[in-house]
Design a protein around this motif. Sequence first.
Motif, PDB file in Angstrom:
ATOM      1  N   LYS A 237       0.821  -1.208   0.000  1.00 17.15           N
ATOM      2  CA  LYS A 237       0.000   0.000   0.000  1.00 17.15           C
ATOM      3  C   LYS A 237       0.859   1.263   0.000  1.00 17.15           C
ATOM      4  O   LYS A 237       0.555   2.241  -0.683  1.00 17.15           O
ATOM      5  N   LEU A 238       1.955   1.241   0.761  1.00 13.84           N
ATOM      6  CA  LEU A 238       2.845   2.401   0.799  1.00 13.84           C
ATOM      7  C   LEU A 238       3.515   2.623  -0.554  1.00 13.84           C
ATOM      8  O   LEU A 238       3.610   3.753  -1.045  1.00 13.84           O
ATOM      9  N   THR A 239       3.980   1.531  -1.157  1.00 10.64           N
ATOM     10  CA  THR A 239       4.642   1.627  -2.464  1.00 10.64           C
ATOM     11  C   THR A 239       3.651   2.072  -3.533  1.00 10.64           C
ATOM     12  O   THR A 239       3.963   2.907  -4.388  1.00 10.64           O
ATOM     13  N   ARG A 240       2.458   1.516  -3.456  1.00  3.10           N
ATOM     14  CA  ARG A 240       1.407   1.863  -4.409  1.00  3.10           C
ATOM     15  C   ARG A 240       1.063   3.357  -4.315  1.00  3.10           C
ATOM     16  O   ARG A 240       0.971   4.048  -5.335  1.00  3.10           O
ATOM     17  N   GLY A 245       1.370   8.714  -6.718  1.00  2.00           N
ATOM     18  CA  GLY A 245       1.733  10.117  -6.600  1.00  2.00           C
ATOM     19  C   GLY A 245       2.775  10.538  -7.623  1.00  2.00           C
ATOM     20  O   GLY A 245       2.665  11.619  -8.218  1.00  2.00           O
ATOM     21  N   VAL A 246       3.765   9.686  -7.844  1.00  2.35           N
ATOM     22  CA  VAL A 246       4.812   9.989  -8.827  1.00  2.35           C
ATOM     23  C   VAL A 246       4.219  10.057 -10.232  1.00  2.35           C
ATOM     24  O   VAL A 246       4.505  10.987 -11.000  1.00  2.35           O
ATOM     25  N   GLN A 247       3.387   9.064 -10.579  1.00  7.64           N
ATOM     26  CA  GLN A 247       2.746   9.057 -11.897  1.00  7.64           C
ATOM     27  C   GLN A 247       1.957  10.338 -12.130  1.00  7.64           C
ATOM     28  O   GLN A 247       2.086  10.991 -13.174  1.00  7.64           O
ATOM     29  N   ARG A 248       1.136  10.666 -11.148  1.00  2.00           N
ATOM     30  CA  ARG A 248       0.287  11.836 -11.291  1.00  2.00           C
ATOM     31  C   ARG A 248       1.111  13.115 -11.337  1.00  2.00           C
ATOM     32  O   ARG A 248       0.815  14.046 -12.100  1.00  2.00           O
ATOM     33  N   GLY A 249       2.171  13.160 -10.522  1.00  2.00           N
ATOM     34  CA  GLY A 249       3.017  14.346 -10.478  1.00  2.00           C
ATOM     35  C   GLY A 249       3.718  14.608 -11.799  1.00  2.00           C
ATOM     36  O   GLY A 249       3.767  15.754 -12.277  1.00  2.00           O
ATOM     37  N   ILE A 250       4.241  13.548 -12.418  1.00  2.00           N
ATOM     38  CA  ILE A 250       4.934  13.705 -13.701  1.00  2.00           C
ATOM     39  C   ILE A 250       3.963  14.165 -14.779  1.00  2.00           C
ATOM     40  O   ILE A 250       4.271  15.050 -15.593  1.00  2.00           O
TER      41      ILE A 250
END
Length: 498
Positions: A237-240, A245-250
């Motif tokens: 869950k933490l990794t997900r 967040g990274v996907q959305r941020g990029i």
Amino acid sequence: MEKIVDVLIVGAGISGIGIAAHLSKNSPQRQFEIIERRESIGGTWDLFRYPGIRSDSDMSTFGFNFKPWRSANVLAAGPAIKGYLNEVVDEFNLKEKIHFNHRVLSANYDTAKKKWIVEIEDASQKKQTWVANFVVGCTGYYNYDQGYQPDYPGKNDFKGQFINPQFWPEKLDYSGKKVVIIGSGATAITLVPAMAKGGAGHVTMLQRSPTYIASIPSIDFVYDKMRKLLPEDVAYKLTRARNIGVQRGIYALSQKQPQLVRKLLLKSIEMQLKGKVDMKHFTPSYNPWDQRLCVVPDGDLFKILRSGKASVETDQIEKITETGIQLKSGKHLEADIIVSATGLEIQILGGIKGTIDGQHLDTSKTMLYQGVMVSDVPNMAMIIGYINASWTLKVDVAADYICRLLNYMDKNGYDEVIPEGDQTELMDDTVMGSLTSGYIARAANVMPKQGKHAPWKVTNNYLADRKALKNARFDDGVLKFHKVDASVERKSKPKLVS
């Protein structure tokens, strides 16, 4: 004789299996069956069997929210993904619910009976009639029978092997042979290093225009360490959450500051090519995320290009010759094998002929309510994954919403739900958003259209969807609920056949 089904799921790929698992957990009162035209589960991950076939999304978000991906591999090979789906099938006892080699020919919604009358061809090529209360389309958005195939002049003159990745020949021997791969998308950039490492004499990637490509680590070392220190589901869950967040941020940064993201991506590629390959082959004319961003594990594509075992050409095809490809620049590429990795042919609902009271359903003139249900179409949902994140993220939130909707209908005794469309909301853009990829442009005549505002606007934003679908009310004035006329139900009630 007719077979009665409460919820009919069309397709046993990642969407169909995900929906079935969510129904099992969240709507156990709902009986469901899964129709699968192929002889195995997996959809995309069963159909595509070319060398190196893998996900292009990280597996912490490509896995379901209810089942951790138990490997530190960031990107997974096709067989591993299919193995993961088989585990879900076993854990939720779905195998007996899947009807293999069954093809849906047509589906007509009877507004009087408030049921779908579905014509199916079974494994013996005999026609059956199934009657369903609710239908969920989980067929993806491309044609399984054929990929997109440009009309190459002189194609029939070629003396070697001409291959479409969608139909990869079993045990193809390409050792020592000259291979030209036409295309620059996810399939092409996967095939190039895989075939070069697999013994091809030389592999050339021939592209009409460059694509943005990002290199990511093949192993998530942080997740790997967390799994040793924390319970599996917590680490997952933490990794997900981090990767979402990274996907959305990029993606968001690409929309707001495209030149900055462009500069960062190109600089990363330049560092990996180390001057061995001309950067013109990796410098697109468009902004990042105008087309889908491709990823490669550990820069494998760039490593194989540096080694000289593979090369890239940016040019246009004049014609196919007996021995290869004649380019418009005058250069000729010698080839023993040509692989046409030129994309998909878009198709909605697996090509099923849909009607309502016998009237043709034109999906290109519809919108998607909450990104899940087709405007003015009763008792039907359709799963189309994200264009800018893992497909499965959409499956999870859509499935949760569908279960809540079915539970609401059961609680209130409703037999029918219709998202009443508003034609003033209809736009020309499809639900695929602003992507300019060729296969998206070719989809305008079949894809549902984008709406101007919620609930008809498809945002392709997982975080926004998760919140909106979790909190969505059903008494919003758009969804219209009805109960079946008891007299019609008594007269038309078919016999149950197992």
